[in-house]
Write a protein that holds these residues in place. Structure first.
Motif, PDB file in Angstrom:
ATOM      1  N   ALA A 110      42.445  34.514  56.922  1.00  0.00           N
ATOM      2  CA  ALA A 110      41.336  34.613  57.878  1.00  0.00           C
ATOM      3  C   ALA A 110      41.779  35.417  59.086  1.00  0.00           C
ATOM      4  CB  ALA A 110      40.878  33.224  58.302  1.00  0.00           C
ATOM      5  N   LEU A 111      40.824  36.133  59.658  1.00  0.00           N
ATOM      6  CA  LEU A 111      41.064  36.940  60.845  1.00  0.00           C
ATOM      7  C   LEU A 111      39.971  36.646  61.863  1.00  0.00           C
ATOM      8  CD1 LEU A 111      42.512  39.381  62.299  1.00  0.00           C
ATOM      9  CD2 LEU A 111      40.831  40.850  61.148  1.00  0.00           C
ATOM     10  N   VAL A 112      40.373  36.305  63.089  1.00  0.00           N
ATOM     11  CA  VAL A 112      39.433  36.070  64.188  1.00  0.00           C
ATOM     12  C   VAL A 112      39.687  37.125  65.255  1.00  0.00           C
ATOM     13  CG1 VAL A 112      38.711  34.486  66.019  1.00  0.00           C
ATOM     14  CG2 VAL A 112      39.263  33.593  63.756  1.00  0.00           C
ATOM     15  N   LEU A 113      38.628  37.793  65.683  1.00  0.00           N
ATOM     16  CA  LEU A 113      38.696  38.744  66.791  1.00  0.00           C
ATOM     17  C   LEU A 113      37.886  38.167  67.937  1.00  0.00           C
ATOM     18  CD1 LEU A 113      38.069  42.111  64.880  1.00  0.00           C
ATOM     19  CD2 LEU A 113      40.231  40.891  65.215  1.00  0.00           C
ATOM     20  N   ARG A 114      38.559  37.918  69.074  1.00  0.00           N
ATOM     21  CA  ARG A 114      37.863  37.350  70.226  1.00  0.00           C
ATOM     22  C   ARG A 114      38.426  37.951  71.498  1.00  0.00           C
ATOM     23  NH1 ARG A 114      38.763  31.426  72.436  1.00  0.00           N
ATOM     24  NH2 ARG A 114      40.490  32.585  73.357  1.00  0.00           N
ATOM     25  N   GLY A 115      37.528  38.422  72.340  1.00  0.00           N
ATOM     26  CA  GLY A 115      37.984  39.033  73.575  1.00  0.00           C
ATOM     27  C   GLY A 115      38.872  40.230  73.293  1.00  0.00           C
ATOM     28  N   ARG A 116      40.080  40.184  73.800  1.00  0.00           N
ATOM     29  CA  ARG A 116      41.043  41.258  73.565  1.00  0.00           C
ATOM     30  C   ARG A 116      42.234  40.769  72.731  1.00  0.00           C
ATOM     31  NH1 ARG A 116      39.869  45.474  77.267  1.00  0.00           N
ATOM     32  NH2 ARG A 116      41.917  46.407  76.907  1.00  0.00           N
ATOM     33  N   MET A 117      41.978  39.761  71.900  1.00  0.00           N
ATOM     34  CA  MET A 117      43.037  39.187  71.069  1.00  0.00           C
ATOM     35  C   MET A 117      42.565  39.066  69.632  1.00  0.00           C
ATOM     36  SD  MET A 117      45.616  38.517  73.145  1.00  0.00           S
ATOM     37  CE  MET A 117      46.610  37.352  72.202  1.00  0.00           C
ATOM     38  N   TYR A 118      43.535  39.115  68.701  1.00  0.00           N
ATOM     39  CA  TYR A 118      43.243  38.788  67.310  1.00  0.00           C
ATOM     40  C   TYR A 118      44.115  37.608  66.888  1.00  0.00           C
ATOM     41  CZ  TYR A 118      47.563  41.210  65.855  1.00  0.00           C
ATOM     42  OH  TYR A 118      48.876  41.577  65.693  1.00  0.00           O
ATOM     43  N   TYR A 119      43.606  36.828  65.926  1.00  0.00           N
ATOM     44  CA  TYR A 119      44.296  35.647  65.423  1.00  0.00           C
ATOM     45  C   TYR A 119      44.209  35.653  63.902  1.00  0.00           C
ATOM     46  CZ  TYR A 119      43.356  34.142  70.235  1.00  0.00           C
ATOM     47  OH  TYR A 119      43.259  34.072  71.595  1.00  0.00           O
ATOM     48  N   THR A 120      45.290  35.274  63.237  1.00  0.00           N
ATOM     49  CA  THR A 120      45.272  35.170  61.785  1.00  0.00           C
ATOM     50  C   THR A 120      45.643  33.754  61.366  1.00  0.00           C
ATOM     51  OG1 THR A 120      47.598  35.868  61.595  1.00  0.00           O
ATOM     52  CG2 THR A 120      45.898  37.588  61.474  1.00  0.00           C
ATOM     53  N   ALA A 121      45.074  33.338  60.236  1.00  0.00           N
ATOM     54  CA  ALA A 121      45.459  32.088  59.579  1.00  0.00           C
ATOM     55  C   ALA A 121      45.626  32.423  58.104  1.00  0.00           C
ATOM     56  CB  ALA A 121      44.404  31.013  59.779  1.00  0.00           C
ATOM     57  N   HIS A 122      46.717  31.965  57.503  1.00  0.00           N
ATOM     58  CA  HIS A 122      47.042  32.482  56.168  1.00  0.00           C
ATOM     59  C   HIS A 122      47.745  31.430  55.328  1.00  0.00           C
ATOM     60  CE1 HIS A 122      48.749  35.040  53.046  1.00  0.00           C
ATOM     61  NE2 HIS A 122      49.966  34.649  53.413  1.00  0.00           N
ATOM     62  N   VAL A 123      47.351  31.379  54.051  1.00  0.00           N
ATOM     63  CA  VAL A 123      48.060  30.573  53.065  1.00  0.00           C
ATOM     64  C   VAL A 123      47.862  31.243  51.704  1.00  0.00           C
ATOM     65  CG1 VAL A 123      46.071  29.027  52.807  1.00  0.00           C
ATOM     66  CG2 VAL A 123      48.324  28.275  52.051  1.00  0.00           C
ATOM     67  N   GLY A 124      48.961  31.508  50.981  1.00  0.00           N
ATOM     68  CA  GLY A 124      48.853  32.148  49.675  1.00  0.00           C
ATOM     69  C   GLY A 124      49.343  33.581  49.689  1.00  0.00           C
ATOM     70  N   ASP A 125      48.728  34.436  48.828  1.00  0.00           N
ATOM     71  CA  ASP A 125      49.195  35.816  48.723  1.00  0.00           C
ATOM     72  C   ASP A 125      48.097  36.850  48.949  1.00  0.00           C
ATOM     73  OD1 ASP A 125      47.773  35.484  46.406  1.00  0.00           O
ATOM     74  OD2 ASP A 125      49.358  36.165  45.048  1.00  0.00           O
ATOM     75  N   THR A 126      46.939  36.455  49.484  1.00  0.00           N
ATOM     76  CA  THR A 126      46.053  37.460  50.042  1.00  0.00           C
ATOM     77  C   THR A 126      46.707  37.966  51.331  1.00  0.00           C
ATOM     78  OG1 THR A 126      44.820  35.555  50.905  1.00  0.00           O
ATOM     79  CG2 THR A 126      43.838  36.739  49.057  1.00  0.00           C
ATOM     80  N   ARG A 127      46.306  39.139  51.784  1.00  0.00           N
ATOM     81  CA  ARG A 127      47.036  39.741  52.897  1.00  0.00           C
ATOM     82  C   ARG A 127      46.105  40.260  53.990  1.00  0.00           C
ATOM     83  NH1 ARG A 127      51.837  43.538  50.187  1.00  0.00           N
ATOM     84  NH2 ARG A 127      53.079  41.816  49.312  1.00  0.00           N
ATOM     85  N   CYS A 128      46.699  40.403  55.194  1.00  0.00           N
ATOM     86  CA  CYS A 128      46.024  41.045  56.314  1.00  0.00           C
ATOM     87  C   CYS A 128      46.920  42.171  56.821  1.00  0.00           C
ATOM     88  CB  CYS A 128      45.743  40.044  57.431  1.00  0.00           C
ATOM     89  SG  CYS A 128      44.876  40.770  58.852  1.00  0.00           S
ATOM     90  N   TYR A 129      46.345  43.377  56.929  1.00  0.00           N
ATOM     91  CA  TYR A 129      47.061  44.543  57.435  1.00  0.00           C
ATOM     92  C   TYR A 129      46.391  45.028  58.717  1.00  0.00           C
ATOM     93  CZ  TYR A 129      49.186  45.154  52.741  1.00  0.00           C
ATOM     94  OH  TYR A 129      49.873  44.991  51.571  1.00  0.00           O
ATOM     95  N   LEU A 130      47.181  45.724  59.547  1.00  0.00           N
ATOM     96  CA  LEU A 130      46.659  46.361  60.753  1.00  0.00           C
ATOM     97  C   LEU A 130      47.188  47.782  60.828  1.00  0.00           C
ATOM     98  CD1 LEU A 130      45.410  46.579  63.617  1.00  0.00           C
ATOM     99  CD2 LEU A 130      47.473  45.455  64.498  1.00  0.00           C
ATOM    100  N   LEU A 131      46.250  48.737  60.992  1.00  0.00           N
ATOM    101  CA  LEU A 131      46.620  50.115  61.281  1.00  0.00           C
ATOM    102  C   LEU A 131      46.208  50.403  62.713  1.00  0.00           C
ATOM    103  CD1 LEU A 131      47.701  52.840  60.063  1.00  0.00           C
ATOM    104  CD2 LEU A 131      45.291  53.488  59.861  1.00  0.00           C
ATOM    105  N   ARG A 132      47.189  50.728  63.543  1.00  0.00           N
ATOM    106  CA  ARG A 132      46.924  50.941  64.964  1.00  0.00           C
ATOM    107  C   ARG A 132      47.063  52.420  65.311  1.00  0.00           C
ATOM    108  NH1 ARG A 132      48.777  46.504  68.893  1.00  0.00           N
ATOM    109  NH2 ARG A 132      46.657  45.884  68.332  1.00  0.00           N
ATOM    110  N   ASP A 133      46.059  52.917  66.009  1.00  0.00           N
ATOM    111  CA  ASP A 133      46.040  54.319  66.420  1.00  0.00           C
ATOM    112  C   ASP A 133      46.840  54.469  67.715  1.00  0.00           C
ATOM    113  OD1 ASP A 133      45.482  56.964  66.668  1.00  0.00           O
ATOM    114  OD2 ASP A 133      43.434  56.707  67.404  1.00  0.00           O
ATOM    115  N   ASP A 134      48.178  54.388  67.582  1.00  0.00           N
ATOM    116  CA  ASP A 134      49.059  54.459  68.759  1.00  0.00           C
ATOM    117  C   ASP A 134      49.955  55.682  68.738  1.00  0.00           C
ATOM    118  OD1 ASP A 134      50.610  53.781  66.647  1.00  0.00           O
ATOM    119  OD2 ASP A 134      51.460  51.955  67.514  1.00  0.00           O
ATOM    120  N   GLY A 135      49.543  56.680  67.959  1.00  0.00           N
ATOM    121  CA  GLY A 135      50.355  57.892  67.845  1.00  0.00           C
ATOM    122  C   GLY A 135      51.255  57.876  66.632  1.00  0.00           C
ATOM    123  N   LEU A 136      51.647  56.667  66.191  1.00  0.00           N
ATOM    124  CA  LEU A 136      52.499  56.550  65.022  1.00  0.00           C
ATOM    125  C   LEU A 136      51.675  56.305  63.757  1.00  0.00           C
ATOM    126  CD1 LEU A 136      55.318  54.294  66.535  1.00  0.00           C
ATOM    127  CD2 LEU A 136      55.310  56.784  66.262  1.00  0.00           C
TER     128      LEU A 136
END
Length: 578
Positions: A110-136
């Motif tokens: 699970a992924l929660v986006l609130r305000g200027r923060m993100y939160y994850t909750a995870h159990v098992g082998d599904t995944r959460c990825y983040l691609l950030r546009d920070d120049g890299l």
């Protein structure tokens, strides 16, 4: 500007006859968007029969609905944890009572986006990825798979919803940035594709070449083309705009408003006619106002003009208004949203009546049945606060209102704390010891922080004072650092007090032991306190044991005996104490 997120998802059964993946998302409107955020979740049923699909669907649907039913004052991680533990129990139960669902279980991310923060909750082998546009543009994997690390068992789960009676959930959090792209993916996607492939599709979203919907579909199709033998599901979320700040920034409007000057009866503020000044303290003012537009009386609370420029006081007042708006129950005055607001204040419902302290000062006598009845209501009110992860920190007769409707209401959340206070650094100063000295628990004088048990202690002292007009350990002045012996039994002042009620009060005011091996005999929860009052003489609590004389401070014993002897029997009080 609010949090704006573009989303899309896609799910394919692939070569499997049945799709046991399930994805879902909630994008709420205000005020839920600011208080709870938006939530997305993906689950993969791990049973080979009907139970896998049912487990994944129930896990996602249950999380998405029950998450928004949790109190706003709970931390995000607390809300996710409690909901997932309940879901785990339900899946476990279904698998044991329905034969066709035996062994049902599901991964979940699970992924929660609130305000200027993100939160994850995870159990098992599904995944959460983040691609950030920070120049890299580097892909970050935010979750760790819960599988055996042996090569021949890489797809055997060690954790899943429904797999065990105990569920350990991984939590993560981080700061959001504009144009962040998140991916929730089942193992049918990530196991068939390289990180290079995943990064390519997410970059297409970041560059606005593909929409999240198009990229999700392309990821699933690419996984099948690469030979995926499992269901393939993907959900992509792209952060378009961020609010000015996190949840505490929702209070910025109130903080920025000017405090009104001291008002007099007959003056008008934003359409509210001042009828009476109800209370004045060093920091706040309370007015009884007439809402002429809606034909009702309200209470207007604002900062004292002398504190109008104090940044900490302004922040604390805004926090109090935020908390007061979220304690929706009959035990509290309810906050009213004004049609317009040009000054720093908040409005709440007005209830005829007086505080318990005012009634005591006026000479009102409270009988034992009165205290049992009002005490039960007060304990229920304290329990309602605690279930919302709020500590009042200043329970006392002056902050307990007895209405003409015979209802008990808790007042003044000025020094209250909630589970979210740690997110606002400007409130850090309020974490220090606060409250009225004679109602502070003994451990607070030893440096311990406030807790549910300190509220229970103050509630017990409040009922004790209501019956006896005395304090169990004597009155404590602000400059004192008292040493606590055994409390004075309330029966000394009220011979009509039943023994069972005396035992309840004494247990509520017990000194909490500081060592793990010592006996802790204070009432621990509001529910336990209420049960003791309701059972009464039918199932009385045992009398708490006295402190052994060898562990007592002789000077403290002598001082207490002189200050609080038996009424009319000074020598008897001294001899009884010694």
């Amino acid at each position: 500007m609010p949090l704006i997120v573009t989303t899309g998802y896609h799910s394919l059964a692939g070569v499997r006859p049945r799709n046991e993946d399930f994805v879902g998302m909630v994008t709420p409107n205000e005020p839920d968007l600011s208080s709870k955020g938006l939530i997305a979740a993906i689950a993969d049923g791990v049973s080979g029969n009907e139970g896998g699909r049912e487990a994944s669907e129930y896990a996602v649907r249950g999380l998405l609905s029950d998450y928004y039913a949790t109190p706003d004052t709970w931390e995000i991680t607390t809300s996710l944890e409690k909901v997932l533990l309940a879901i785990n129990g339900w899946v476990q139960q279904q698998g044991s009572v329905r034969r066709e669902l035996a062994g049902m279980a599901s991964t979940l991310t699970a992924l929660v986006l609130r305000g200027r923060m993100y939160y994850t909750a995870h159990v098992g082998d599904t995944r959460c990825y983040l691609l950030r546009d920070d120049g890299l543009g580097k892909l970050q994997k935010l979750t760790q798979d819960h599988v055996w690390d042996r090569p021949e068992m890489q797809h055997v789960l060690t954790r899943a919803i429904g797999l065990d009676t105990r569920l350990a959930v991984d939590h993560g959090m981080g700061e959001l940035r504009q144009n962040d792209v998140f991916l929730l993916a089942s193992d049918g996607v990530w196991s068939a594709l390289t990180e290079y492939d995943i990064t390519y599709f997410l970059k297409q979203v970041s560059l606005s070449i593909l929409t999240p919907e198009q990229a999700s579909s392309a990821l699933c199709a690419a996984a099948l083309e690469a030979g995926s033998q499992d269901n393939s599901s993907a959900m992509i979320l792209q952060v378009n705009t961020l609010p000015e700040g996190d949840l505490r920034d929702a209070l910025s409007e109130l903080r920025s408003l000017p405090a009104p000057p001291r008002l007099k009866p007959g003056q008008n503020i934003d359409g509210y006619l001042v009828e009476e000044i109800l209370h004045t303290s060093m920091t706040t003012l309370l007015y009884l106002v007439n809402d002429t537009a809606h034909h009702r009386k309200l209470v207007l609370k604002t900062l004292h003009p002398d504190r109008a420029n104090d940044a900490h006081e302004r922040s604390a007042f805004a926090h109090e208004a935020w908390l007061a708006k979220r304690v929706v129950a009959r035990f509290f005055p309810q906050v009213i949203n004004p049609d317009q607001r040009n000054f720093l204040y908040y409005l709440s419902t007005w209830h005829p009546g007086e505080s318990l302290q005012t009634r005591l000062a006026a000479g009102q006598h409270f009988t034992v049945p009165d205290v049992i009845s009002y005490g039960s209501k007060l304990v229920r009110a304290v329990g309602a606060l605690h279930r919302r992860s709020i500590l009042h920190r200043d329970i006392k007769p002056a902050n307990v209102h007895l209405g003409d409707d015979d209802e008990i209401r808790i007042l003044d959340l000025g020094v209250a704390q909630s589970g979210l206070d740690s997110e606002d650094k400007s409130l850090a100063a309020s974490f220090t010891m606060a409250g009225t000295p004679s109602f502070l628990a003994p451990e607070q004088y030893q440096g311990d922080s406030a807790s549910r048990q300190t509220d229970i202690y103050a509630t017990g002292v409040t009922l004790y004072y209501l019956l006896t007009r005395h304090y169990p350990y004597g009155e404590i002045e602000p400059f004192q650092r008292p040493k606590f012996a055994d409390p004075i039994v309330p029966g000394r002042y009220r011979p009509d007090l039943p023994v069972w009620l005396e035992n309840v009060l004494l247990k509520a005011q017990g000194r909490r032991a500081r060592t793990a091996r010592a006996l802790v005999w204070r009432i621990l929860t509001a529910e336990e306190f209420l049960l003791a009052l309701e059972r009464g003489a039918a199932r009385p609590l045992p009398a708490p044991g006295a402190t052994p004389l060898v562990n007592s401070d002789p000077a403290t014993i002598l001082a207490r005996a002189i200050q609080r002897p038996y009424p009319g029997h000074r020598d008897r009080g001294l001899s009884a104490a010694l």
